[in-house]
Design a protein around this motif. Structure first.
Motif, PDB file in Angstrom:
ATOM      1  N   LEU A 552      20.381   2.774   3.226  1.00  0.00           N
ATOM      2  CA  LEU A 552      20.361   1.574   2.394  1.00  0.00           C
ATOM      3  C   LEU A 552      20.475   0.301   3.204  1.00  0.00           C
ATOM      4  O   LEU A 552      20.295  -0.794   2.668  1.00  0.00           O
ATOM      5  CB  LEU A 552      21.507   1.640   1.368  1.00  0.00           C
ATOM      6  N   ASP A 553      20.804   0.407   4.495  1.00  0.00           N
ATOM      7  CA  ASP A 553      20.947  -0.774   5.341  1.00  0.00           C
ATOM      8  C   ASP A 553      20.159  -0.574   6.624  1.00  0.00           C
ATOM      9  O   ASP A 553      19.825   0.542   7.016  1.00  0.00           O
ATOM     10  CB  ASP A 553      22.420  -1.034   5.657  1.00  0.00           C
ATOM     11  N   LYS A 554      19.845  -1.694   7.293  1.00  0.00           N
ATOM     12  CA  LYS A 554      19.055  -1.630   8.517  1.00  0.00           C
ATOM     13  C   LYS A 554      19.818  -1.005   9.675  1.00  0.00           C
ATOM     14  O   LYS A 554      19.216  -0.459  10.604  1.00  0.00           O
ATOM     15  CB  LYS A 554      18.592  -3.037   8.905  1.00  0.00           C
ATOM     16  N   LEU A 555      21.154  -1.095   9.647  1.00  0.00           N
ATOM     17  CA  LEU A 555      21.959  -0.521  10.730  1.00  0.00           C
ATOM     18  C   LEU A 555      22.159   0.983  10.572  1.00  0.00           C
ATOM     19  O   LEU A 555      22.816   1.611  11.401  1.00  0.00           O
ATOM     20  CB  LEU A 555      23.323  -1.226  10.787  1.00  0.00           C
ATOM     21  N   LYS A 556      21.637   1.569   9.516  1.00  0.00           N
ATOM     22  CA  LYS A 556      21.711   3.012   9.258  1.00  0.00           C
ATOM     23  C   LYS A 556      23.153   3.509   9.178  1.00  0.00           C
ATOM     24  O   LYS A 556      23.519   4.525   9.779  1.00  0.00           O
ATOM     25  CB  LYS A 556      20.950   3.788  10.334  1.00  0.00           C
ATOM     26  N   LYS A 557      23.957   2.782   8.416  1.00  0.00           N
ATOM     27  CA  LYS A 557      25.349   3.178   8.224  1.00  0.00           C
ATOM     28  C   LYS A 557      25.634   3.683   6.816  1.00  0.00           C
ATOM     29  O   LYS A 557      26.720   4.184   6.553  1.00  0.00           O
ATOM     30  CB  LYS A 557      26.276   2.002   8.536  1.00  0.00           C
ATOM     31  N   THR A 558      24.653   3.551   5.908  1.00  0.00           N
ATOM     32  CA  THR A 558      24.877   3.961   4.517  1.00  0.00           C
ATOM     33  C   THR A 558      23.718   4.830   4.048  1.00  0.00           C
ATOM     34  O   THR A 558      22.749   4.326   3.457  1.00  0.00           O
ATOM     35  CB  THR A 558      25.015   2.721   3.608  1.00  0.00           C
ATOM     36  N   PRO A 559      23.765   6.135   4.323  1.00  0.00           N
ATOM     37  CA  PRO A 559      22.698   7.014   3.848  1.00  0.00           C
ATOM     38  C   PRO A 559      22.990   7.546   2.445  1.00  0.00           C
ATOM     39  O   PRO A 559      24.137   7.776   2.076  1.00  0.00           O
ATOM     40  CB  PRO A 559      22.726   8.151   4.870  1.00  0.00           C
ATOM     41  N   ILE A 560      21.943   7.727   1.679  1.00  0.00           N
ATOM     42  CA  ILE A 560      22.015   8.414   0.399  1.00  0.00           C
ATOM     43  C   ILE A 560      20.964   9.509   0.432  1.00  0.00           C
ATOM     44  O   ILE A 560      19.817   9.260   0.818  1.00  0.00           O
ATOM     45  CB  ILE A 560      21.808   7.451  -0.784  1.00  0.00           C
ATOM     46  N   GLY A 561      21.362  10.741   0.092  1.00  0.00           N
ATOM     47  CA  GLY A 561      20.403  11.815   0.283  1.00  0.00           C
ATOM     48  C   GLY A 561      20.711  13.045  -0.535  1.00  0.00           C
ATOM     49  O   GLY A 561      21.655  13.090  -1.333  1.00  0.00           O
ATOM     50  N   ILE A 562      19.897  14.059  -0.306  1.00  0.00           N
ATOM     51  CA  ILE A 562      20.041  15.348  -0.954  1.00  0.00           C
ATOM     52  C   ILE A 562      19.801  16.430   0.090  1.00  0.00           C
ATOM     53  O   ILE A 562      18.956  16.276   0.972  1.00  0.00           O
ATOM     54  CB  ILE A 562      19.064  15.498  -2.140  1.00  0.00           C
ATOM     55  N   ALA A 563      20.586  17.498   0.010  1.00  0.00           N
ATOM     56  CA  ALA A 563      20.450  18.617   0.945  1.00  0.00           C
ATOM     57  C   ALA A 563      20.573  19.913   0.166  1.00  0.00           C
ATOM     58  O   ALA A 563      21.268  19.983  -0.859  1.00  0.00           O
ATOM     59  CB  ALA A 563      21.505  18.545   2.035  1.00  0.00           C
ATOM     60  N   GLY A 564      19.919  20.949   0.655  1.00  0.00           N
ATOM     61  CA  GLY A 564      19.985  22.224  -0.046  1.00  0.00           C
ATOM     62  C   GLY A 564      19.532  23.378   0.815  1.00  0.00           C
ATOM     63  O   GLY A 564      18.970  23.195   1.894  1.00  0.00           O
ATOM     64  N   GLY A 565      19.812  24.588   0.320  1.00  0.00           N
ATOM     65  CA  GLY A 565      19.437  25.796   1.036  1.00  0.00           C
ATOM     66  C   GLY A 565      20.612  26.393   1.780  1.00  0.00           C
ATOM     67  O   GLY A 565      21.769  26.176   1.445  1.00  0.00           O
ATOM     68  N   LEU A 566      20.298  27.132   2.826  1.00  0.00           N
ATOM     69  CA  LEU A 566      21.308  27.755   3.664  1.00  0.00           C
ATOM     70  C   LEU A 566      21.688  26.773   4.763  1.00  0.00           C
ATOM     71  O   LEU A 566      20.963  26.605   5.741  1.00  0.00           O
ATOM     72  CB  LEU A 566      20.777  29.058   4.270  1.00  0.00           C
ATOM     73  N   LEU A 567      22.827  26.097   4.586  1.00  0.00           N
ATOM     74  CA  LEU A 567      23.287  25.108   5.546  1.00  0.00           C
ATOM     75  C   LEU A 567      24.550  25.612   6.228  1.00  0.00           C
ATOM     76  O   LEU A 567      25.066  26.691   5.908  1.00  0.00           O
ATOM     77  CB  LEU A 567      23.564  23.777   4.843  1.00  0.00           C
ATOM     78  N   ASN A 568      25.071  24.825   7.169  1.00  0.00           N
ATOM     79  CA  ASN A 568      26.307  25.213   7.841  1.00  0.00           C
ATOM     80  C   ASN A 568      27.446  25.253   6.836  1.00  0.00           C
ATOM     81  O   ASN A 568      27.756  24.262   6.199  1.00  0.00           O
ATOM     82  CB  ASN A 568      26.642  24.209   8.943  1.00  0.00           C
ATOM     83  N   GLY A 569      28.074  26.404   6.689  1.00  0.00           N
ATOM     84  CA  GLY A 569      29.231  26.529   5.803  1.00  0.00           C
ATOM     85  C   GLY A 569      28.957  27.244   4.510  1.00  0.00           C
ATOM     86  O   GLY A 569      29.890  27.677   3.845  1.00  0.00           O
ATOM     87  N   GLY A 570      27.703  27.392   4.109  1.00  0.00           N
ATOM     88  CA  GLY A 570      27.447  28.070   2.849  1.00  0.00           C
ATOM     89  C   GLY A 570      26.035  27.846   2.339  1.00  0.00           C
ATOM     90  O   GLY A 570      25.126  27.491   3.079  1.00  0.00           O
TER      91      GLY A 570
END
Length: 625
Positions: A552-570
């Motif tokens: 959301l900002d040019k400095l890349k400090k505020t991400p908004i996203g979605i993740a799914g599948g087999l990731l680290n931890g579960g």
């Protein structure tokens, strides 16, 4: 509703009520502490800026002084012989005054170094993660505090990192549904054994049979009951991710000795080569960093750089350091496996020389790709080898079957491959690992022996179990374990665009068995009525891995996203947003539908979790200083 609580990863303890985190506490953490930390951050920033300004002034004054001295000396050389006497006097005078200036400059540098020592050598972190699970009184909580110190002296780097964390879980469990026909059959066997007049049970056997019969009858009476209980677990740990000494010799050799968090593979989110290393199971939810979920290992690492584009790595791990949750999971499984005809010893974790593990890696850093190969000889922490054998014994003048088990971890020889190819702003990556391990079949010897002794009527299943036993004795050397070859591969792309972060991939899990092993599995499947899909001659599974975020900002400090599948931890799907405040505080919020590996340690005989996947919301806060 019953409520029990476990301390550590052991047996049941006293019943206590878990207090929920009060919403006022959360509001305080979200609004009051950030305001307070912002003031601290501003003060710290002012100090740093003042130090930087002072350093710039000192450097500028030193440069001006050097340039003045140089101009003066050149002017003195160009003068006539008559002015030499005067210049010598001036040099003598400047030589007397110069030490005072140098001493002042040195003292300023020492003062600056003293003020910057914490910033240069120390790094500390405080944080917590709490998941509000939308299912009764269930939650996950994880709090941690860490300190990292690094210091370099000539060609030696000293690193020490400590991490203290507390894990708390609480879940709703329900009475596990049991097949009524199987339960009735177990009760019938015990009743007939107690009533046997030809071979009456001994006093010790009678006591055991009565206790077991009482348990089964109670379970049958409550089988239709929706009884639930709250099962909680707490665990405190002091972890040492890094405590090592690293020697560097002329940019050609590096030697590391001590505790070290080892990470392999090219993919950022999920690397099959990394599966070979022990996991650290956390409760902080799904993650994207492999290093966060690696259990540190006592390591001796020699890295050799013969040329700029080649690196050779040689590892020696003298101890097998496993997460305490993993150890508890195996011990619990062994306790539940013990029965009259299944004699399971305590889980045999490798110790001493048997625990030694070795690895060698070759990495090529070429102009258009990075290519690596790994050889690993060691153990899979999730690869249990039951080490079970089928034996015969005489009971009531009949031949019965006994299972003797001394379970341990699978020792494997694994080969891994990793490739990374830059394609502009995108990076194509591929990781794969191949190894050979063991799996086992679970023959129902209890029913077989009951039919042999006449406590149950013989049926078609009895004859089929005889064929399975014949295959075990004649073709599998009396072992219930069989060998299979496993392949795990992941292909994906990483991209860090102007405002987008993308991690996309597909993971493939495959196993292949020999024709002899497949023959025995087909017999076992037919005898125990096991589903066909579980015992194909080759099993393959493919699943997606995705992480897409927009800054959301040019400095890349505020991400908004979605993740799914087999990731680290579960496994699961999460939507998340996080932001950085005051250059030190990071707060994140996520909505999740997940099943974590951690949840598998929450178990109790006769009960099961209401679901593997839980919907919930997670709040994360980290403060660096």
């Amino acid at each position: 509703m019953k409520k029990i609580y476990l301390r550590g990863f052991g047996s049941l303890k006293n019943k206590i009520q878990i207090k929920r985190i009060h919403w006022l506490t959360i509001l305080f953490l979200l609004f009051v502490l950030p305001w307070y930390w912002s003031d601290l951050g501003a003060q710290k920033k002012d100090k740093i800026e003042a130090k930087q300004e002072k350093q710039v002034k000192n450097k500028k004054s030193r440069k001006e002084k050097k340039s003045t001295e140089k101009a003066t000396s050149e002017k003195k050389k160009a003068t006539s012989e008559k002015e030499k006497v005067t210049s010598e006097k001036e040099k003598a005078t400047s030589a007397e005054e110069e030490p005072e200036i140098i001493e002042e400059s040195d003292s300023n540098e020492k003062e600056e170094k003293g003020l910057n020592y914490w910033d240069e050598h120390f790094r500390a972190i405080l944080g917590f993660s709490h998941s509000f699970i939308f299912r009764g009184e269930s939650y996950r909580s994880y709090a941690f505090a860490g300190l990292n110190w690094q210091h370099k002296f000539r060609y030696v780097n000293f690193t020490v990192e400590l991490l203290f964390f507390r894990r708390d879980y609480q879940y709703l469990l329900q009475l596990a549904p049991t097949d009524r026909e199987l339960l009735d059959r177990k009760i019938l066997i015990l009743e007939r054994r107690l009533a046997d007049t030809e071979y009456p049970p001994t006093q010790d056997e009678r006591g055991r049979f009565v206790n077991r019969l009482t348990q089964l009858q109670r379970q049958k009476a409550t089988q239709e009951d929706q009884t639930t209980l709250v099962l909680g677990l707490e665990n405190n740990n002091l972890l040492i991710p890094e405590a090592n000494i690293k020697f560097k010799f002329q940019d050609k050799f590096e030697l590391l000795l001590g505790y070290h968090t080892v990470v392999w593979g090219q993919l950022d989110f999920l690397s099959p080569v990394d599966f070979l290393l022990p996991f650290r199971i956390g409760s902080s939810g799904l993650g994207f960093s492999k290093a966060e979920l690696r259990n540190p290992q006592l390591t001796a690492l020699l890295a050799i750089f013969p040329v700029k584009w080649l690196e050779l790595q040689f590892y020696f791990f003298p101890l097998l350091d496993l997460d305490s949750a993993i150890v508890s999971l195996y011990d619990t499984a062994i306790v539940q496996a013990r029965s009259e005809y299944v004699r399971a010893e305590n889980f045999d974790f490798p110790r001493g020389v048997d625990a030694f593990r070795y690895a060698a890696r070759v990495l090529f850093y070429l102009e258009r790709l990075t290519l690596g190969f790994t050889y690993y000889r060691g153990y899979l922490q999730f690869g249990q080898n039951s080490n079970s054998t089928l034996q015969t014994a005489i009971e009531h003048e009949q031949e019965v079957l006994l299972i003797s088990s001394n379970p341990t971890l699978n020792q494997i020889d694994a080969v891994g491959t990793e490739i990374s190819i830059p394609l502009g702003k995108w990076i194509l990556k591929f990781d794969s690992v191949y190894y050979s391990s063991f799996d086992s079949i679970n023959l129902n010897v209890n029913d077989f022996n009951a039919q042999t002794l006449g406590y149950l009527d013989k049926d078609e299943a009895f004859e089929k179990r005889q064929l399975v036993a014949a295959w075990i004795f004649n073709q599998n050397q009396g072992s219930l374990d069989y060998r299979e070859h496993a392949i795990i591969s992941t292909i994906g792309v990483d991209a860090n665009l102007q405002r987008w972060l993308l991690n996309l991939g597909v993971i493939f899990l495959g196993s292949i068995r020999s024709s002899s092993a497949q023959e025995g599995l087909e017999l076992y499947k037919d005898a125990e009525n096991v589903e066909e899909s579980l015992f194909a001659s080759s099993d393959f599974f493919a699943g997606p891995v995705i992480n897409v975020a927009y800054y959301l900002d040019k400095l890349k400090k505020t991400p908004i996203g979605i993740a799914g599948g087999l990731l680290n931890g579960g496994v699961g799907v999460i939507g998340y947003i996080s932001s950085e405040f005051f250059e030190a505080l990071r707060i994140g919020l996520s909505v999740e539908f997940t099943g974590l590996f951690t949840d598998q340690i929450i178990q109790l005989e006769g009960y099961e979790q209401t679901s593997f996947f839980y919907p919930g919301m997670r709040l994360i806060m980290k403060y660096f200083f």
